[in-house]
Scaffold this active site. Structure first.
Site, short mmCIF file in Angstrom:
data_model
loop_
_atom_site.label_atom_id
_atom_site.label_comp_id
_atom_site.label_asym_id
_atom_site.label_seq_id
_atom_site.Cartn_x
_atom_site.Cartn_y
_atom_site.Cartn_z
N LYS A 32 0.84 -1.20 0.00
CA LYS A 32 0.00 0.00 0.00
C LYS A 32 0.87 1.25 0.00
CE LYS A 32 -3.75 -0.45 2.52
NZ LYS A 32 -4.35 -0.66 3.86
N ARG A 103 -3.25 3.31 8.55
CA ARG A 103 -3.59 2.13 7.74
C ARG A 103 -2.48 1.11 7.74
NH1 ARG A 103 -4.75 4.61 1.92
NH2 ARG A 103 -6.06 2.74 1.76
N GLY A 112 -8.28 -6.79 4.56
CA GLY A 112 -9.03 -6.88 5.81
C GLY A 112 -8.37 -7.69 6.91
N MET A 114 -5.56 -6.99 8.52
CA MET A 114 -5.03 -6.17 9.59
C MET A 114 -5.88 -4.92 9.66
SD MET A 114 -1.08 -6.86 8.98
CE MET A 114 -1.32 -6.30 7.33
N ARG A 376 -3.58 -1.42 -6.31
CA ARG A 376 -2.75 -2.62 -6.19
C ARG A 376 -3.11 -3.55 -7.33
NH1 ARG A 376 -6.03 -4.17 -0.88
NH2 ARG A 376 -7.94 -4.92 -1.85
N HIS A 490 -16.47 -7.83 1.36
CA HIS A 490 -15.40 -8.67 1.91
C HIS A 490 -15.50 -10.09 1.37
CE1 HIS A 490 -13.76 -11.48 4.91
NE2 HIS A 490 -12.75 -10.63 4.88
N ARG A 596 1.36 -47.80 -10.61
CA ARG A 596 1.45 -48.67 -9.43
C ARG A 596 0.67 -49.94 -9.74
NH1 ARG A 596 -0.05 -43.58 -7.72
NH2 ARG A 596 1.36 -42.55 -6.25
N GLU A 779 14.63 -44.22 -3.35
CA GLU A 779 13.73 -43.79 -2.29
C GLU A 779 14.23 -44.20 -0.91
OE1 GLU A 779 9.89 -45.61 -2.87
OE2 GLU A 779 10.77 -47.38 -3.78
N SER A 798 14.28 -42.99 -10.72
CA SER A 798 13.11 -42.17 -10.45
C SER A 798 13.06 -41.94 -8.94
CB SER A 798 11.84 -42.87 -10.93
OG SER A 798 10.72 -42.09 -10.57
N GLY A 800 11.61 -41.51 -5.66
CA GLY A 800 10.33 -41.71 -4.99
C GLY A 800 10.37 -40.86 -3.73
N THR A 801 9.96 -39.61 -3.86
CA THR A 801 10.20 -38.68 -2.75
C THR A 801 9.25 -38.87 -1.58
OG1 THR A 801 9.00 -37.06 -4.05
CG2 THR A 801 11.39 -36.90 -4.05
N ASN A 802 8.18 -39.64 -1.76
CA ASN A 802 7.33 -39.91 -0.59
C ASN A 802 8.11 -40.75 0.41
OD1 ASN A 802 5.38 -38.62 -2.02
ND2 ASN A 802 4.27 -40.47 -2.59
N CYS A 865 8.82 -39.16 -8.98
CA CYS A 865 7.45 -39.64 -9.07
C CYS A 865 6.69 -39.56 -7.75
CB CYS A 865 7.42 -41.07 -9.61
SG CYS A 865 8.23 -42.25 -8.53
N TYR A 885 12.45 -35.30 -16.22
CA TYR A 885 11.00 -35.10 -16.11
C TYR A 885 10.55 -35.11 -14.65
CZ TYR A 885 10.63 -40.10 -15.13
OH TYR A 885 10.76 -41.33 -14.55
P1 ADP Z 1 -7.62 -2.31 3.82
O1 ADP Z 1 -6.20 -2.62 3.64
O2 ADP Z 1 -8.33 -3.25 4.70
O3 ADP Z 1 -8.30 -2.04 2.50
P2 ADP Z 1 -7.35 0.53 4.11
O4 ADP Z 1 -6.14 1.02 4.84
O5 ADP Z 1 -7.25 0.57 2.64
O6 ADP Z 1 -7.69 -0.93 4.62
O7 ADP Z 1 -8.52 1.44 4.63
C1 ADP Z 1 -9.83 1.06 4.85
C2 ADP Z 1 -10.79 2.03 4.18
O8 ADP Z 1 -10.60 3.35 4.63
C3 ADP Z 1 -10.61 2.08 2.68
O9 ADP Z 1 -11.87 2.15 2.09
C4 ADP Z 1 -9.85 3.34 2.45
O10 ADP Z 1 -10.08 3.87 1.19
C5 ADP Z 1 -10.36 4.23 3.55
N1 ADP Z 1 -9.37 5.24 3.93
C6 ADP Z 1 -8.14 4.99 4.39
N2 ADP Z 1 -7.45 6.12 4.58
C7 ADP Z 1 -8.28 7.13 4.23
C8 ADP Z 1 -8.14 8.55 4.19
N3 ADP Z 1 -7.01 9.14 4.53
N4 ADP Z 1 -9.20 9.28 3.76
C9 ADP Z 1 -10.34 8.66 3.40
N5 ADP Z 1 -10.53 7.34 3.41
C10 ADP Z 1 -9.51 6.57 3.83
MG MG Z 2 -7.74 -0.84 1.16
MG MG Z 3 7.89 -45.98 -2.35
#
Ligand code: ADP
Ligand code: MG
Ligand code: MG
Length: 909
Positions: A32, A103, A112, A114, A376, A490, A596, A779, A798, A800-802, A865, A885
């Protein structure tokens, strides 16, 4: 003289078309942070801010809060001052306040997983200043109540007490809504919002014993540390383990000036994708909400609107919303704010071209001004991954090699799963329709809670909406169904990332967690009832629906063609039946690396002859029983050779301990005694004799062939006769006879002698010959050590890694379930060595075995294998070990082909 001193920068600023960092610095700044810096530098409007590096997270884990605050305080204060000067506001100043967001952001995106806190800097004085400054009282108090809610949850740990309960803040809001007779958050009056702030603070005081912090700097440090802390939260750990990300990566923290999507009808927030993340189709798409902030769109509380006209019309059709209703109540951004839409469309173009990949973006409109908050490389389904890579290739954005490297081998797995049978689908009863959030077919029994997703073998996790806490359950379930939420909810985003079938926003569903029921119109479904999801159409279907095998067609087929162009190491398959062999051929297998033979003996008509052979006391008795087995084995091999049409087929001689074949039930023992005209007691005695203390290390593998040479004789005869019979029919057959579990040279030489003598005998009888090879499995560790000596006699190796893994670690494959899961949980082992080849340890034996073998016989054919032959990182290792192979189960052949091509491309780079 000046002493050079390493000064480590811990805080990287961005904003106002400039940045200290860039998109290449993902390891240090997190994905990010690196992209915020990059966007800022290329002139995209990003609210100014700064990133505290992932290295600081590691320092936090080692030395704790006090030390870290001391370490970065000055840098952070300077960076805040920079934001203040760009924004012309001041942090904590009631007259002219700056608010910020804190963030999380690791080097890979973990949606989501963290935590993020918005609107920091608010307190009773600042909120008044915000009112005065913006003249928008409603907005100021709405931001304040959101802040307490988020900060309370993330930093102060205010969570629901049990799974049937809702969030404590949501509960307060629900009460107020009920009292006021309203449904939506947007219907709260200003006084309601003030009351909420008061009640929220009260709840915090009650539950945590502390007053809500009013000092903006205390708020900031609290949030920063909470983000670091969330890296080691249960959710993040589970996600890391699921994806194999190491704990020492850490997360960065991004601190950024707030922009407000909740300032009124001229503001809003949304999420968009430059291409369709479900199908890969090249259409800009996304969702937004007017007068909303942050997670409102993903949280699924309000029904989001579509960004484009096209998307809006498609949505209305699925949601059965009339055109008038749509245009009136759910207009697209394109219709509602045409100039903002145009600007956004421009940025999505710029960003996709800049990154040469599909982008997933977040934006906010503050009173008519557009801000981009994140970009991203978007998560996508396996199907979308393949289509987007091939489209980008055709559009000239990337070249063939890059296209191949863009495709994650393991994700192809999704395309290799069964799809609904079109005929069965026609007859199905549709319960309701939702949004086709993540394509695929899923059938399972209804469960309502994530922690019960393994209650049945196949489950459909059915929820009003999902949250990051549900991750593990979503992973376990076969499919996900939600009543609320859009295509960017989500549930939808996470499901697409997992390649899991998902239908979101099926609004007609009434879900009751307490009674564990699902109601549509008048029909009620209960926990445990079977339903099916068609993630490609959004149809929710009653009961089970039949499925069909997938095929390699369209873009998937094109990818596979490309792999052949770049791969130098072949992919074979492990197949025991003509059917498996044909499937593998259709997936492009270049031969069979392991057949086998014992599996053939378990079929009803054969097991009897097999048992008679085992229980026979004399060579003569054994030979008689083997004589019965011969024609059956021969026809099996004919079927497999025919399916492989002249490609090499490695056949392994009988391998498992004999006791696996004998009956353990009394009734079957009696039957056997009658058939063999011996007493039940005699059968029982023989079975008791076969009992071994340690069957894995017992009478098995070539030890069988060496003690009962007539078995090797019969099997060789079956193989050679089958090959000759096919040659007569004009079909080439290339048998490679493989001796299992060799540890000493003589074990091999003895078997080789029998094989060659038998083959010669058959050649004489037929008056014809075929080419064949005699090789061995490596093996047992001793075989790897003695590889040069063995290679002087063997035509091929061959691995036989198991077994090799089992014997190198000394872990019994049959008993490891008692300790391996605990080892993995405790981190004693990073991965299960039976799934991912242990390159460090077992890998040494493979390298050594190959090198020594080739020293004695430079053109020695070498393959693998074990199960590892279809695991991408292990395939790469095999390539680097210069194997000819790898061989894997039929459905993993395409994955291994891609992994083989990628290994060659990576080596070239
Ligand atoms: P996640 O990684 O879970 O997407 P984000 O850090 O992107 O979390 O933030 C969660 C939400 O808050 C997102 O919708 C993001 O756009 C919004 N947000 C984060 N920082 C700001 C900011 N400075 N102003 C307005 N919205 C924000
Ligand atoms: Mg985000
Ligand atoms: Mg064997």
């Amino acid at each position: 003289m000046q002493v050079a001193q390493e000064v480590r920068t811990r805080v990287y600023k961005f904003g106002d078309k400039a940045a200290d960092g860039n998109s290449k610095m993902k390891n240090l700044l997190g994905g990010k942070g690196a992209n915020l810096a990059e966007m800022s530098a290329i002139g995209i409007p990003v609210p100014p801010g700064f990133t505290i590096t992932t290295a600081v997270c590691t320092e936090y884990n080692e030395s704790g809060k006090e030390t870290v605050v001391e370490m970065i305080k000055t840098e952070v204060e300077e960076a805040i001052a920079n934001v203040e000067s760009i924004m012309g506001t001041s942090y904590g100043d009631p007259e002219n306040p700056l608010l910020i967001s804190v963030r999380s952001g690791a080097r890979v995106s973990m949606p989501g997983m963290m935590d993020t806190v918005l609107n920091l800097g608010l307190n009773d004085a600042v909120v008044k200043g915000l009112v005065a400054k913006t003249g928008n009282e409603r907005f100021a108090w709405d931001s304040y109540r959101r802040f307490i809610q988020m900060y309370g949850g993330v930093v102060l740990g205010m969570k629901p007490e049990s799974k049937e309960d809702i969030d404590p803040f949501e509960e307060i809001m629900e009460h107020l809504k009920e009292k006021r007779g309203i449904e939506l958050d947007t219907e709260f009056t200003i006084q309601d919002l003030k009351d909420l702030v008061y009640d929220f603070k009260d709840a915090v005081k009650k539950q945590t014993d502390h007053s809500f912090p009013t000092d903006p700097w205390e708020q900031l440090w609290g949030a920063v540390m909470a983000v670091f802390e969330s890296w080691n939260g249960a959710r993040a750990i589970y996600y890391r383990n699921m994806n194999g990300y190491p704990a020492d990566w850490g997360t960065a923290v991004n601190v950024q000036a707030m922009v407000y999507g909740n300032m009124g009808e001229n503001s809003g927030t949304g999420v968009c994708f430059t291409r369709d993340a479900g199908t890969g189709e090249n259409v800009f798409n996304g969702e937004y909400l007017i007068n909303a902030q942050g997670e409102d769109v993903v949280a699924g509380v309000r029904t989001p609107q579509q960004i484009t006209n096209l998307g809006s019309k498609r949505w209305a059709e699925l949601a059965k919303v009339s055109e008038d209703d749509r245009a009136e109540n759910y207009p697209s951004l394109e219709e509602l704010m045409p100039s903002i839409y145009k600007e956004l469309h421009g940025y999505q173009n710029t960003l996709e071209n800049h990154y040469c990949d599909m982008q997933d973006m977040e934006f906010t409109i503050e009173d008519g001004k557009l801000w981009i908050l994140q970009t991203r490389n978007g998560k996508r389904t396996g199907a979308a991954m393949v289509k987007i890579a091939m489209d980008l290739l055709k559009e000239g954005m990337i070249d063939e090699k890059e296209a191949l490297l863009r495709i994650e081998p393991n994700k192809l797995d999704e395309l290799l799963h069964p799809v609904f049978d079109p005929m069965a689908i026609k007859r199905a009863t549709i319960i309701t329709r939702g949004l086709p959030a993540s394509p695929g077919a899923a059938t399972g029994q209804i469960v309502f809670f994530a922690d019960e997703a393994n209650k049945y073998r196949n489950t459909i996790l059915t929820r009003i909406e999902t949250s990051p806490e549900d991750l593990e359950g979503m992973n376990l379930a076969k499919g996900i169904l939600t009543a609320r939420g859009g295509m960017t909810s989500h549930a939808a985003v996470v499901a697409r990332g997992m390649g899991k079938c998902c239908i979101s926003g099926a609004g007609a569903l009434k879900i009751n967690y307490k009674t564990r029921t699902l109601t549509v119109d008048d029909k009620e479904y209960h926990e445990g009832d079977w339903i099916s999801l068609n993630g490609s159409t959004g149809n929710v279907i009653e009961g089970k629906v039949a499925t069909r095998e997938p095929e390699l067609s369209g873009e998937f087929g094109e990818v596979m063609k490309l792999t052949d162009k770049y791969a130098t190491m072949d992919v074979r398959t492990n197949a025991d039946t003509p059917k498996d062999a044909r499937i593998a051929r259709s997936f492009g297998a270049m031969g069979i690396g392991l057949t086998r033979t014992e599996h053939m003996f378990f079929e009803v008509d054969r097991i009897k002859a097999m048992r008679e052979m085992i229980l026979a006391d004399t060579v003569k008795g054994r030979k008689q029983a083997l004589q019965e087995l011969l024609p059956m084995q021969r026809s099996d091999f004919e079927g497999i050779f025919e399916a492989m049409q002249g490609l090499p087929v490695t056949v392994r001689l009988l391998d498992p301990p004999l006791h696996e074949f004998v009956p353990h039930q009394l009734a079957t023992q009696k039957e056997l005694a009658e058939d063999m005209h011996i007493s039940l007691g005699a059968v029982k005695n023989k079975i008791a004799e076969l009992h071994e203390f340690n069957p894995m290390l017992g009478h098995r593998g070539c030890r069988l062939g060496n003690t009962y040479p007539e078995i090797t004789e019969m099997q060789t005869r079956a193989i050679i006769e089958a090959a000759l019979n096919l040659t007569e029919k004009g079909i080439d057959a290339k048998p490679e006879i493989m001796v299992p579990l060799v540890g000493t040279l003589n074990e091999f030489i003895e078997q080789e002698k029998i094989i060659r003598e038998t083959a010669n005998k058959v050649f004489k009888e037929y008056g014809a010959t075929v080419e064949y090879l005699v090789g061995t499995m490596i093996e047992i560790p001793r075989a790897a050590l003695m590889a040069d000596v063995i290679a002087a006699h063997a035509d091929f190796f061959s691995f036989g890694t198991n077994d090799l893994t089992q014997m190198t670690f000394g872990y019994s494959r049959d008993d490891s379930s008692k300790f391996l899961p605990i080892y993995l949980e405790k981190g004693i082992l990073k991965v299960d060595p039976f799934e991912v080849l242990d390159q460090e340890g077992v890998g040494q034996l493979i390298k050594m075995g190959t090198e020594r073998g080739r020293k004695a016989k430079p053109n020695l054919k070498v393959g693998i294998c074990g199960e590892h032959g279809g695991e991408p990182s292990s395939v790469e290792f095999c390539y680097n070990t210069d194997m000819n192979y790898v061989s894997c189960s039929p459905f993993r052949v395409p994955i291994a082909r891609l992994a083989s091509a990628q290994a060659a491309l990576k080596a070239e780079r």
